[in-house]
Write a protein that holds these residues in place. Structure first.
Motif, short mmCIF file in Angstrom:
data_model
loop_
_atom_site.label_atom_id
_atom_site.label_comp_id
_atom_site.label_asym_id
_atom_site.label_seq_id
_atom_site.Cartn_x
_atom_site.Cartn_y
_atom_site.Cartn_z
N ASP A 129 2.55 -2.85 -0.61
CA ASP A 129 1.33 -3.65 -0.55
C ASP A 129 0.20 -2.96 0.21
O ASP A 129 -0.82 -3.57 0.51
N GLU A 130 0.38 -1.66 0.50
CA GLU A 130 -0.66 -0.85 1.13
C GLU A 130 -1.08 0.33 0.24
O GLU A 130 -2.11 0.95 0.48
N GLN A 131 -0.28 0.61 -0.77
CA GLN A 131 -0.46 1.87 -1.52
C GLN A 131 -1.71 1.89 -2.40
O GLN A 131 -2.43 2.90 -2.44
N ARG A 165 0.09 2.50 11.66
CA ARG A 165 -0.62 2.57 10.38
C ARG A 165 -2.05 3.05 10.57
O ARG A 165 -2.56 3.84 9.78
N ARG A 206 1.22 -1.75 13.34
CA ARG A 206 -0.22 -1.75 13.02
C ARG A 206 -0.90 -0.53 13.64
O ARG A 206 -1.73 0.12 13.01
N TRP A 238 -8.31 -2.97 -3.40
CA TRP A 238 -8.14 -4.11 -2.48
C TRP A 238 -7.44 -5.26 -3.18
O TRP A 238 -6.47 -5.83 -2.67
N ASP A 263 -3.76 6.22 8.93
CA ASP A 263 -4.99 6.06 8.14
C ASP A 263 -6.08 7.04 8.55
O ASP A 263 -6.91 7.44 7.73
N ASP A 292 -3.55 -4.69 -3.91
CA ASP A 292 -2.63 -4.91 -2.79
C ASP A 292 -2.65 -6.35 -2.30
O ASP A 292 -1.62 -6.91 -1.93
N TYR A 346 3.45 4.76 3.14
CA TYR A 346 2.89 3.41 3.08
C TYR A 346 3.76 2.46 2.27
O TYR A 346 4.41 2.85 1.31
N GLN A 372 -4.54 0.37 -2.16
CA GLN A 372 -5.77 0.50 -1.39
C GLN A 372 -5.93 1.93 -0.86
O GLN A 372 -7.03 2.49 -0.90
N ARG A 373 -4.84 2.51 -0.37
CA ARG A 373 -4.93 3.89 0.15
C ARG A 373 -5.22 4.88 -0.97
O ARG A 373 -5.99 5.83 -0.78
#
Length: 520
Positions: free
Chosen positions: A184-186, A61, A58, A347, A65, A350, A181, A188-189
């Motif tokens: 399940d993060e891509q 990340r 975390r 949002w 970010d 993901d 990433y 949103q980024r």
């Protein structure tokens, strides 16, 4: 196995054994060759030997970010502002009008299309972020040169060169996001930088509004905006060259331990990282994958309206009876609404593990808005017409989700860059067509163009749902295939995890890798 045992096999057993060996080779099992694997193998190897806590990941990340999405957003802010500078110039005294204006609008996308495939394959061989940063500095110079002429031929040539330089932006940023990433993060980024498309509409509108108060004695207002935006691009290009990392393998912003952790974080997703070797078989697979062509079709359906509205939205508002200065201010709420849709779709994508359902969410307001603009054409109800203009741009977030779809559903580095190039090439084709659907003869209502937008969005709804259905079906087949292998080989869950780790950075395509799971 001894030769005696082998000799004791019946012909049927030998044939079956041969079939299983072929099957194993097809799946990349037992015969897996990592010599052509990703650069990540040099740092972390084929098996995960280092493990990191959730808290450590975390923190890592959060560190990523602060840098990657932030700089990516600045790049996209700059790119979209520069690309749509013609839209602002059109109501600030630009002497190029009528069909010549349409052709100058088109020139950007012609350059984009011409250079898309060369630029992605060049970027594969070079340091990704450094190549991107160099292009940004060059396009900043080109943009400033727009202020040196008001000649149609010169403007056309400069817009063509601008398109060439900007053609690398989305493919480079998508690759960087996919390397750092998890799936399940891509989305949103990607939405965090793609949201700049809407915010630049707000920022650019206010800046252009302020410049219109200049008396133009020294420089025409449209020339001032080109100089300012060009200078901004050069600054952002330098920032990219210095601070944006190329990949987790050589990210100077991370310690060695953090680079290893960054790679281990994404290992199970089977998406891989960077690979400098061009692989012809991966190009062939990209071209023969039906999903590739559905993505291409989906992109062109989205980008035709984009090409039209990015250059003609201010002209549409002005046709309601507003002055040029009023138009620049009244165009800004559309940027806020488009931005909100991008963030929401990223949002949701993901959070729910969906890619195509958010596209549907984005298309519906555009369909409604198009119907309002057609149905109330000539109406004195400016408030409703403005509302329609404000929500018509929500479709633009569909392209952000398509980028995320490519990032999450493609493996094999050459296949990735090929599909990204095809996506962005059709982005330019769609935008080229889009510049021509609002014809001068249809002014000021542009009913044929607005009708085209509504029809295209309806078709896009069905294409999106078809893409989702295909991925659901592929995942069911992949799950059954893996269960069959587990039973045949007597694998435990630990064995499956070992094989999954071994395949992660072997630069296999999503079709070749039995452990790859598609995001619907």
């Amino acid at each position: 196995m001894s030769s005696e045992t082998s000799a004791a096999k019946t012909p049927d057993e030998v044939e079956k054994s041969s079939q299983l060996e072929t099957y194993d080779e097809k799946l990349g099992l037992d015969t897996l060759d990592t010599s052509d694997g990703d650069a990540a193998l040099q740092l972390v190897g084929a098996r995960a030997t280092a493990h990191f806590s959730e808290e450590y990941n975390r923190k890592l990340r959060r560190k990523l970010d602060l840098v990657i999405p932030t700089i990516s957003a600045a790049v996209y802010f700059c790119q979209y502002l520069d690309k749509t500078s013609l839209n602002y110039a059109s109501v600030m005294g630009l002497p190029i009008v009528g069909q010549n204006y349409n052709l100058v609008s088109m020139a950007f996308y012609l350059g984009y299309l011409f250079w898309e495939f060369p630029t992605v394959y060049i970027s594969q061989k070079l340091r990704l972020a450094k190549y991107l940063g160099g292009n940004i500095v060059v396009w900043g110079i080109i943009l400033m040169l727009h202020a040196s002429t008001n000649n149609f031929g010169a403007f056309f040539a400069l817009r063509f060169l601008l398109g060439m330089c900007e053609s690398c932006v989305s493919p480079c940023l998508i690759l960087i996001i996919s390397m750092f990433y998890k799936k399940d993060e891509q989305a949103q980024r990607i939405s965090w930088f793609y949201v700049m498309n809407g915010l630049t509409q707000v920022f650019g509108g206010f800046v252009a509004y302020g410049i219109t108060f200049d008396n133009g004695k020294v420089l025409a207002p449209y020339k001032i905006i080109y100089i300012l935006l060009g200078a901004l691009a050069i600054v952002i290009g330098i920032v990219v060259l210095i601070w944006l990392p190329d990949s987790p393998v050589n990210a100077s912003m991370l310690t060695r331990e953090e680079r290893i952790a960054a790679l281990e974080r994404v290992r199970n997703d089977q998406g891989g990282t960077e690979n400098k070797k061009f692989k012809k078989d991966q190009v062939v697979e990209a071209l023969t994958d039906p999903r590739t062509w559905l993505v291409v079709f989906s992109t062109i359906l989205t980008c035709i309206p984009n090409g039209a509205l990015s250059n003609f939205s201010n002209i549409i508002i002005e046709s309601f009876g507003y002055t040029s200065k009023q138009t620049l201010i009244l165009s800004t709420p559309a940027g806020f609404i488009a931005s909100a849709m991008v963030i929401f779709c990223g949002w949701y994508s993901d959070k729910k593990g969906e890619r195509m359902i958010p596209v549907v969410f984005a298309l519906i307001p555009t369909i409604v808005a198009s119907a309002i603009l057609i149905g109330l054409n000539g109406s004195s109800n400016k408030g409703v017409l403005l509302f329609a203009v404000y929500i018509i741009g929500t479709f633009s977030s569909a392209l952000s989700t398509i980028y995320a779809y490519n990032a999450s559903n493609t493996s094999g580095h050459t296949k990735k860059v090929t599909i990204n190039a095809m996506t962005m090439a059709t982005f330019s084709i769609g935008n080229i067509i889009g510049t021509e659907i609002f014809q001068p003869k249809d002014a000021p209502a542009y009913i044929p163009g607005k009708t085209a937008i509504m029809v295209l969005m309806i078709v896009q709804l069905f294409v999106s749902l078809l893409l989702r259905w295909i991925n659901v079906r592929l995942n069911r087949k992949r799950k059954a295939q893996l269960e069959e292998e587990k039973a045949r080989r007597g694998w435990t869950d630990d064995d499956v995890q070992r094989e999954r780790e071994r395949h992660a950075f072997a630069d296999l395509t999503d079709r070749q890798n039995i452990f790859f799971i598609y995001t619907c």
